[in-house]
Design a protein around this motif. Structure first.
Motif, mmCIF file in Angstrom:
data_model
loop_
_atom_site.group_PDB
_atom_site.id
_atom_site.type_symbol
_atom_site.label_atom_id
_atom_site.label_comp_id
_atom_site.label_asym_id
_atom_site.label_seq_id
_atom_site.Cartn_x
_atom_site.Cartn_y
_atom_site.Cartn_z
ATOM 1 N N GLY A 157 0.824 -1.204 0.000
ATOM 2 C CA GLY A 157 0.000 0.000 0.000
ATOM 3 C C GLY A 157 0.851 1.244 0.000
ATOM 4 O O GLY A 157 2.066 1.196 -0.185
ATOM 5 N N GLY A 158 0.181 2.352 0.265
ATOM 6 C CA GLY A 158 0.843 3.640 0.322
ATOM 7 C C GLY A 158 1.172 4.017 1.755
ATOM 8 O O GLY A 158 1.111 3.186 2.671
ATOM 9 N N CYS A 159 1.479 5.268 1.949
ATOM 10 C CA CYS A 159 1.907 5.756 3.257
ATOM 11 C C CYS A 159 0.841 5.533 4.325
ATOM 12 O O CYS A 159 1.155 5.099 5.431
ATOM 13 C CB CYS A 159 2.262 7.237 3.150
ATOM 14 N N ASP A 160 -0.412 5.798 4.001
ATOM 15 C CA ASP A 160 -1.475 5.647 4.999
ATOM 16 C C ASP A 160 -1.618 4.196 5.452
ATOM 17 O O ASP A 160 -1.754 3.911 6.642
ATOM 18 C CB ASP A 160 -2.805 6.187 4.471
ATOM 19 N N ILE A 161 -1.540 3.272 4.513
ATOM 20 C CA ILE A 161 -1.630 1.846 4.844
ATOM 21 C C ILE A 161 -0.414 1.432 5.669
ATOM 22 O O ILE A 161 -0.534 0.724 6.675
ATOM 23 C CB ILE A 161 -1.713 0.985 3.561
ATOM 24 N N LEU A 162 0.749 1.886 5.246
ATOM 25 C CA LEU A 162 1.993 1.568 5.946
ATOM 26 C C LEU A 162 1.947 2.055 7.396
ATOM 27 O O LEU A 162 2.297 1.315 8.324
ATOM 28 C CB LEU A 162 3.165 2.207 5.196
ATOM 29 N N LEU A 163 1.483 3.285 7.604
ATOM 30 C CA LEU A 163 1.389 3.824 8.967
ATOM 31 C C LEU A 163 0.385 3.038 9.808
ATOM 32 O O LEU A 163 0.644 2.745 10.981
ATOM 33 C CB LEU A 163 1.014 5.303 8.933
ATOM 34 N N GLY A 164 -0.740 2.688 9.214
ATOM 35 C CA GLY A 164 -1.737 1.892 9.932
ATOM 36 C C GLY A 164 -1.200 0.525 10.320
ATOM 37 O O GLY A 164 -1.427 0.048 11.439
ATOM 38 N N MET A 165 -0.480 -0.103 9.403
ATOM 39 C CA MET A 165 0.107 -1.413 9.697
ATOM 40 C C MET A 165 1.187 -1.301 10.767
ATOM 41 O O MET A 165 1.328 -2.189 11.610
ATOM 42 C CB MET A 165 0.677 -2.034 8.421
ATOM 43 N N HIS A 166 1.927 -0.222 10.741
ATOM 44 C CA HIS A 166 2.949 0.014 11.766
ATOM 45 C C HIS A 166 2.286 0.134 13.137
ATOM 46 O O HIS A 166 2.709 -0.507 14.100
ATOM 47 C CB HIS A 166 3.741 1.277 11.428
ATOM 48 N N GLN A 167 1.227 0.923 13.212
ATOM 49 C CA GLN A 167 0.550 1.155 14.489
ATOM 50 C C GLN A 167 -0.122 -0.109 15.027
ATOM 51 O O GLN A 167 -0.157 -0.325 16.231
ATOM 52 C CB GLN A 167 -0.465 2.286 14.344
ATOM 53 N N SER A 168 -0.627 -0.947 14.136
ATOM 54 C CA SER A 168 -1.321 -2.161 14.579
ATOM 55 C C SER A 168 -0.380 -3.336 14.836
ATOM 56 O O SER A 168 -0.792 -4.344 15.395
ATOM 57 C CB SER A 168 -2.359 -2.579 13.532
ATOM 58 N N GLY A 169 0.865 -3.216 14.388
ATOM 59 C CA GLY A 169 1.809 -4.322 14.538
ATOM 60 C C GLY A 169 1.852 -5.248 13.331
ATOM 61 O O GLY A 169 2.680 -6.155 13.266
ATOM 62 N N GLU A 170 0.954 -5.024 12.375
ATOM 63 C CA GLU A 170 0.912 -5.884 11.191
ATOM 64 C C GLU A 170 2.169 -5.767 10.335
ATOM 65 O O GLU A 170 2.586 -6.744 9.712
ATOM 66 C CB GLU A 170 -0.297 -5.535 10.322
ATOM 67 N N LEU A 171 2.768 -4.580 10.304
ATOM 68 C CA LEU A 171 3.960 -4.395 9.479
ATOM 69 C C LEU A 171 5.116 -5.232 10.016
ATOM 70 O O LEU A 171 5.811 -5.902 9.249
ATOM 71 C CB LEU A 171 4.351 -2.919 9.391
ATOM 72 N N ALA A 172 5.311 -5.223 11.319
ATOM 73 C CA ALA A 172 6.373 -6.036 11.916
ATOM 74 C C ALA A 172 6.151 -7.509 11.596
ATOM 75 O O ALA A 172 7.091 -8.218 11.215
ATOM 76 C CB ALA A 172 6.430 -5.813 13.424
ATOM 77 N N THR A 173 4.917 -7.959 11.712
ATOM 78 C CA THR A 173 4.590 -9.351 11.411
ATOM 79 C C THR A 173 4.894 -9.679 9.949
ATOM 80 O O THR A 173 5.481 -10.724 9.647
ATOM 81 C CB THR A 173 3.105 -9.633 11.723
ATOM 82 N N LEU A 174 4.512 -8.786 9.052
ATOM 83 C CA LEU A 174 4.769 -8.990 7.623
ATOM 84 C C LEU A 174 6.267 -9.049 7.339
ATOM 85 O O LEU A 174 6.736 -9.935 6.614
ATOM 86 C CB LEU A 174 4.118 -7.871 6.807
ATOM 87 N N LEU A 175 7.012 -8.129 7.914
ATOM 88 C CA LEU A 175 8.461 -8.102 7.690
ATOM 89 C C LEU A 175 9.138 -9.329 8.291
ATOM 90 O O LEU A 175 10.062 -9.892 7.698
ATOM 91 C CB LEU A 175 9.054 -6.811 8.257
ATOM 92 N N GLU A 176 8.675 -9.764 9.447
ATOM 93 C CA GLU A 176 9.228 -10.969 10.074
ATOM 94 C C GLU A 176 8.906 -12.213 9.256
ATOM 95 O O GLU A 176 9.771 -13.062 9.035
ATOM 96 C CB GLU A 176 8.679 -11.131 11.494
#
Length: 152
Positions: free
Chosen positions: A115-134
Protein backbone atom coordinates in the motif's frame (compact mmCIF):
# COMPACT_ATOMS: atom_id res chain seq x y z
CA UNK A 1 -12.83 36.10 -42.28
CA UNK A 2 -12.56 32.39 -42.98
CA UNK A 3 -8.97 32.43 -41.74
CA UNK A 4 -9.99 34.00 -38.40
CA UNK A 5 -12.79 31.44 -38.00
CA UNK A 6 -10.32 28.62 -38.54
CA UNK A 7 -7.83 30.15 -36.10
CA UNK A 8 -10.46 30.59 -33.42
CA UNK A 9 -11.58 26.98 -33.76
CA UNK A 10 -8.07 25.48 -33.52
CA UNK A 11 -7.63 26.08 -29.75
CA UNK A 12 -11.07 24.62 -29.11
CA UNK A 13 -10.23 21.63 -31.30
CA UNK A 14 -6.91 21.14 -29.51
CA UNK A 15 -8.64 21.34 -26.13
CA UNK A 16 -11.19 18.78 -27.28
CA UNK A 17 -8.44 16.46 -28.54
CA UNK A 18 -6.49 16.82 -25.29
CA UNK A 19 -9.59 16.06 -23.23
CA UNK A 20 -10.30 13.03 -25.39
CA UNK A 21 -6.76 11.75 -24.91
CA UNK A 22 -7.04 12.09 -21.15
CA UNK A 23 -10.06 9.84 -20.84
CA UNK A 24 -9.41 6.62 -18.91
CA UNK A 25 -9.25 4.63 -22.14
CA UNK A 26 -6.19 6.54 -23.28
CA UNK A 27 -4.61 7.70 -20.00
CA UNK A 28 -4.36 4.25 -18.44
CA UNK A 29 -2.11 2.43 -20.84
CA UNK A 30 0.96 0.65 -19.58
CA UNK A 31 3.21 -0.71 -22.30
CA UNK A 32 4.31 -4.31 -22.04
CA UNK A 33 7.91 -3.12 -21.76
CA UNK A 34 7.06 -0.82 -18.84
CA UNK A 35 5.03 -3.57 -17.17
CA UNK A 36 7.95 -6.00 -17.49
CA UNK A 37 10.37 -3.44 -16.05
CA UNK A 38 8.09 -2.71 -13.10
CA UNK A 39 7.55 -6.43 -12.44
CA UNK A 40 11.33 -6.87 -12.40
CA UNK A 41 11.75 -3.90 -10.08
CA UNK A 42 9.10 -5.21 -7.67
CA UNK A 43 10.94 -8.53 -7.46
CA UNK A 44 14.41 -6.94 -7.27
CA UNK A 45 14.54 -7.00 -3.50
CA UNK A 46 12.51 -8.29 -0.55
CA UNK A 47 11.35 -4.71 0.16
CA UNK A 48 10.76 -2.28 -2.69
CA UNK A 49 9.64 1.30 -2.22
CA UNK A 50 8.61 3.56 -5.09
CA UNK A 51 9.02 7.03 -3.67
CA UNK A 52 9.62 10.66 -4.49
CA UNK A 53 13.30 11.30 -3.93
CA UNK A 54 15.80 9.03 -2.23
CA UNK A 55 15.99 7.65 1.30
CA UNK A 56 18.69 10.24 2.06
CA UNK A 57 16.66 13.07 0.48
CA UNK A 58 12.94 12.33 0.28
CA UNK A 59 11.11 14.90 -1.82
CA UNK A 60 7.73 14.65 -0.07
CA UNK A 61 6.51 14.14 3.46
CA UNK A 62 4.76 10.87 2.66
CA UNK A 63 7.93 9.36 1.19
CA UNK A 64 9.86 10.61 4.23
CA UNK A 65 7.31 8.98 6.56
CA UNK A 66 7.53 5.67 4.68
CA UNK A 67 11.33 5.64 4.98
CA UNK A 68 11.13 6.53 8.68
CA UNK A 69 8.70 3.69 9.40
CA UNK A 70 10.89 1.18 7.56
CA UNK A 71 13.91 2.49 9.48
CA UNK A 72 12.03 2.13 12.78
CA UNK A 73 11.50 -1.53 11.96
CA UNK A 74 15.17 -1.98 11.18
CA UNK A 75 14.81 -2.99 7.54
CA UNK A 76 18.41 -3.55 6.43
CA UNK A 77 19.50 -1.49 3.41
CA UNK A 78 20.65 -4.63 1.61
CA UNK A 79 17.08 -5.99 1.74
CA UNK A 80 15.46 -2.80 0.46
CA UNK A 81 15.53 -1.15 -2.95
CA UNK A 82 14.03 2.24 -3.65
CA UNK A 83 13.06 3.84 -6.94
CA UNK A 84 12.78 7.60 -7.37
CA UNK A 85 9.68 8.14 -9.49
CA UNK A 86 10.62 11.78 -10.05
CA UNK A 87 13.46 10.65 -12.31
CA UNK A 88 11.21 8.75 -14.71
CA UNK A 89 7.76 9.99 -15.73
CA UNK A 90 6.83 6.65 -17.29
CA UNK A 91 7.67 4.87 -14.03
CA UNK A 92 5.75 7.48 -12.03
CA UNK A 93 2.59 6.94 -14.07
CA UNK A 94 3.17 3.26 -14.74
CA UNK A 95 3.52 2.20 -11.13
CA UNK A 96 0.15 3.76 -10.36
CA UNK A 97 -1.51 1.70 -13.07
CA UNK A 98 0.49 -1.42 -12.23
CA UNK A 99 -0.71 -1.39 -8.62
CA UNK A 100 -4.05 0.29 -9.30
CA UNK A 101 -3.10 2.68 -6.48
CA UNK A 102 -3.19 6.42 -7.19
CA UNK A 103 -0.49 7.73 -4.87
CA UNK A 104 3.23 7.59 -4.20
CA UNK A 105 4.97 6.16 -2.16
CA UNK A 106 4.12 2.54 -2.82
CA UNK A 107 5.54 -0.34 -0.81
CA UNK A 108 6.04 -3.92 -2.00
CA UNK A 109 7.12 -6.71 0.32
CA UNK A 110 8.01 -10.12 -1.06
CA UNK A 111 6.84 -9.02 -4.50
CA UNK A 112 3.35 -8.16 -3.23
CA UNK A 113 1.84 -4.69 -3.11
CA UNK A 114 1.29 -3.54 0.48
CA UNK A 115 0.00 0.00 0.00
CA UNK A 116 0.84 3.64 0.32
CA UNK A 117 1.91 5.76 3.26
CA UNK A 118 -1.47 5.65 5.00
CA UNK A 119 -1.63 1.85 4.84
CA UNK A 120 1.99 1.57 5.95
CA UNK A 121 1.39 3.82 8.97
CA UNK A 122 -1.74 1.89 9.93
CA UNK A 123 0.11 -1.41 9.70
CA UNK A 124 2.95 0.01 11.77
CA UNK A 125 0.55 1.16 14.49
CA UNK A 126 -1.32 -2.16 14.58
CA UNK A 127 1.81 -4.32 14.54
CA UNK A 128 0.91 -5.88 11.19
CA UNK A 129 3.96 -4.39 9.48
CA UNK A 130 6.37 -6.04 11.92
CA UNK A 131 4.59 -9.35 11.41
CA UNK A 132 4.77 -8.99 7.62
CA UNK A 133 8.46 -8.10 7.69
CA UNK A 134 9.23 -10.97 10.07
CA UNK A 135 7.26 -13.53 8.06
CA UNK A 136 9.20 -12.54 4.93
CA UNK A 137 12.54 -12.88 6.80
CA UNK A 138 13.33 -9.22 6.31
CA UNK A 139 13.78 -8.47 9.99
CA UNK A 140 14.49 -10.99 12.76
CA UNK A 141 11.52 -12.37 14.60
CA UNK A 142 10.99 -10.75 17.98
CA UNK A 143 11.49 -13.23 20.81
CA UNK A 144 8.24 -14.51 22.25
CA UNK A 145 7.24 -12.81 25.49
CA UNK A 146 7.39 -16.11 27.39
CA UNK A 147 10.99 -16.64 26.27
CA UNK A 148 11.96 -13.16 27.44
CA UNK A 149 10.35 -13.70 30.87
CA UNK A 150 11.89 -17.16 31.37
CA UNK A 151 15.39 -15.99 30.48
CA UNK A 152 15.43 -13.24 33.12
Amino acid sequence: MLRSAIRSSIPAFRAHQAARLLTPTFARFLSQQARTQIEGAVKASPVVLFMKGTPAMPQCGFSRAAIQVLDLHGVPPEKMKTFDVLEDQELRNGIKEFSDWPTIPQLYVGGEFVGGCDILLGMHQSGELATLLESNDIIPKAPAEAEVVSST
